[in-house]
Design a protein around this motif. Sequence first.
Motif, PDB file in Angstrom:
ATOM      1  N   UNK A 138       0.826  -1.203   0.000  1.00 20.22           N
ATOM      2  CA  UNK A 138       0.000   0.000   0.000  1.00 20.22           C
ATOM      3  C   UNK A 138       0.862   1.256   0.000  1.00 20.22           C
ATOM      4  N   UNK A 139       1.919   1.243   0.816  1.00 19.98           N
ATOM      5  CA  UNK A 139       2.795   2.412   0.902  1.00 19.98           C
ATOM      6  C   UNK A 139       3.596   2.606  -0.383  1.00 19.98           C
ATOM      7  N   UNK A 140       3.852   1.533  -1.121  1.00 19.91           N
ATOM      8  CA  UNK A 140       4.644   1.627  -2.336  1.00 19.91           C
ATOM      9  C   UNK A 140       3.886   2.141  -3.541  1.00 19.91           C
ATOM     10  N   UNK A 141       2.579   2.208  -3.424  1.00 23.23           N
ATOM     11  CA  UNK A 141       1.768   2.685  -4.553  1.00 23.23           C
ATOM     12  C   UNK A 141       1.723   4.207  -4.545  1.00 23.23           C
ATOM     13  N   UNK A 142       2.098   4.819  -5.648  1.00 25.42           N
ATOM     14  CA  UNK A 142       2.080   6.277  -5.746  1.00 25.42           C
ATOM     15  C   UNK A 142       0.719   6.752  -6.258  1.00 25.42           C
ATOM     16  N   UNK A 143       0.060   7.587  -5.439  1.00 24.44           N
ATOM     17  CA  UNK A 143      -1.244   8.096  -5.836  1.00 24.44           C
ATOM     18  C   UNK A 143      -1.250   9.597  -6.006  1.00 24.44           C
ATOM     19  N   UNK A 144      -0.099  10.154  -6.333  1.00 27.84           N
ATOM     20  CA  UNK A 144       0.002  11.610  -6.458  1.00 27.84           C
ATOM     21  C   UNK A 144       1.135  11.979  -7.409  1.00 27.84           C
ATOM     22  N   UNK A 145       1.202  13.245  -7.765  1.00 26.39           N
ATOM     23  CA  UNK A 145       2.312  13.781  -8.552  1.00 26.39           C
ATOM     24  C   UNK A 145       2.498  15.236  -8.140  1.00 26.39           C
ATOM     25  N   UNK A 146       3.676  15.784  -8.357  1.00 25.49           N
ATOM     26  CA  UNK A 146       3.959  17.166  -7.965  1.00 25.49           C
ATOM     27  C   UNK A 146       3.090  18.136  -8.761  1.00 25.49           C
ATOM     28  N   UNK A 147       2.649  19.200  -8.090  1.00 29.68           N
ATOM     29  CA  UNK A 147       1.758  20.168  -8.730  1.00 29.68           C
ATOM     30  C   UNK A 147       2.497  21.082  -9.694  1.00 29.68           C
ATOM     31  N   UNK A 148       3.826  21.076  -9.631  1.00 28.00           N
ATOM     32  CA  UNK A 148       4.595  21.952 -10.501  1.00 28.00           C
ATOM     33  C   UNK A 148       5.239  23.075  -9.712  1.00 28.00           C
ATOM     34  N   UNK A 149       5.492  24.172 -10.396  1.00 25.20           N
ATOM     35  CA  UNK A 149       6.207  25.279  -9.760  1.00 25.20           C
ATOM     36  C   UNK A 149       5.353  26.024  -8.746  1.00 25.20           C
ATOM     37  N   UNK A 150       4.029  26.018  -8.922  1.00 25.95           N
ATOM     38  CA  UNK A 150       3.151  26.765  -8.022  1.00 25.95           C
ATOM     39  C   UNK A 150       2.082  25.844  -7.428  1.00 25.95           C
TER      40      UNK A 150
END
Length: 375
Positions: A138-150
């Motif tokens: 469960x912890x190894x699954x990525x459910x997000x990504x960086x929003x960018x510069x702002x």
Amino acid sequence: MWALQRPEPGGPAHKSVLFVDTAADAAAGAATAGGRGGVVATGRTRGGSRSASVDWEAITAHAVGAWQAFAENPDTFEGEPGVAHAVGVVDLLDDVVDLTPARLVRASRAEVDPAELSAEVDTARRGLIGAARSLARTAGREGWSAAGASVREWRTATVSDLARGGALTLLRTMPEGARSRADGDGSNGSNGKGTRPDTARAVLTGSDIARGSSPTGDPAELPGHTPPVIAAGDVLVRAIASPDGPMSRVAGEEDRGALLGLHVHLFRPDPKRLDAWFLAGFLGAEENIAGASTGSTVLTVSPGRLRVPLLPLEEQRRYGEAFRHVHALRAEARRATLLAEETARLLAGGLTGGQLLPAREAAEGDAVRGRGDET
């Protein structure tokens, strides 16, 4: 509970007192017993309150069964390890008189079978290994990504606005004497009044949300009118803000049909307009709760002041899936922690009690490594 009887004039003297501890039956509850002589029975509840999930039949059978056996012949009563034990009156009157049942009925080393304890430890250890693997997945699954510069920003609406627009319905169990009509926050109050709550149903409390447990509340503690009945997909938010555990969750099948507790807000979203997990994630957010809470010592959440981003349903679902993953991560971590504590408790008790021995190979390996470190 104490069951006492005045000694009969000229009758036989009672040489022992029966102690019964029923806490292990459900880790909660209190037992009662009756008969002749003396008895002390105890049960415990989480947070000190009664629980609708307590197995009262098992507690009663243990306490009354032990009492009946003791009453038939106190002198030959053998008891049950960890549950019931007859203690001599003379043994109770030492320098420090402690009549705590749990201390007096505790199983001794001779009463615990080494093979049974070893099997119990092995079962707990296997469960812990499985939970640790599940937590790692469960912890190894990525459910997000960086929003960018702002940082992303969005327009929001209050729960009161959403309720007035029909996107959700807010329900509460109103305290005794409170007005059943809405008080300006979009709440519809209870879904009925004038009848006692169904005692066959459990009650979902704020503590259940914080612990991640199924409903454990007692219907007898609810006011004298019918509280809302929880449906799967409802969003549940604790009414008292505190950092001990999550503030919100989506009702699952284990919650379906339970009664809504006094300190829980229920949000019933229109599935065509709001995703349930999206709603739960944002309603339970730390900043959102802080902004909608009032009070000094006790922070009470005003549900109508909570804010929700205005996003298309498809985008809500993506957020909802991520919040569902966060919920699963919390649940797996909680399960692994409980199993780790139980495994450690069994191992420590077995090693100090003499039922378990350290592995010879492990001890020899440590000794060899120690000599290698010295050289």
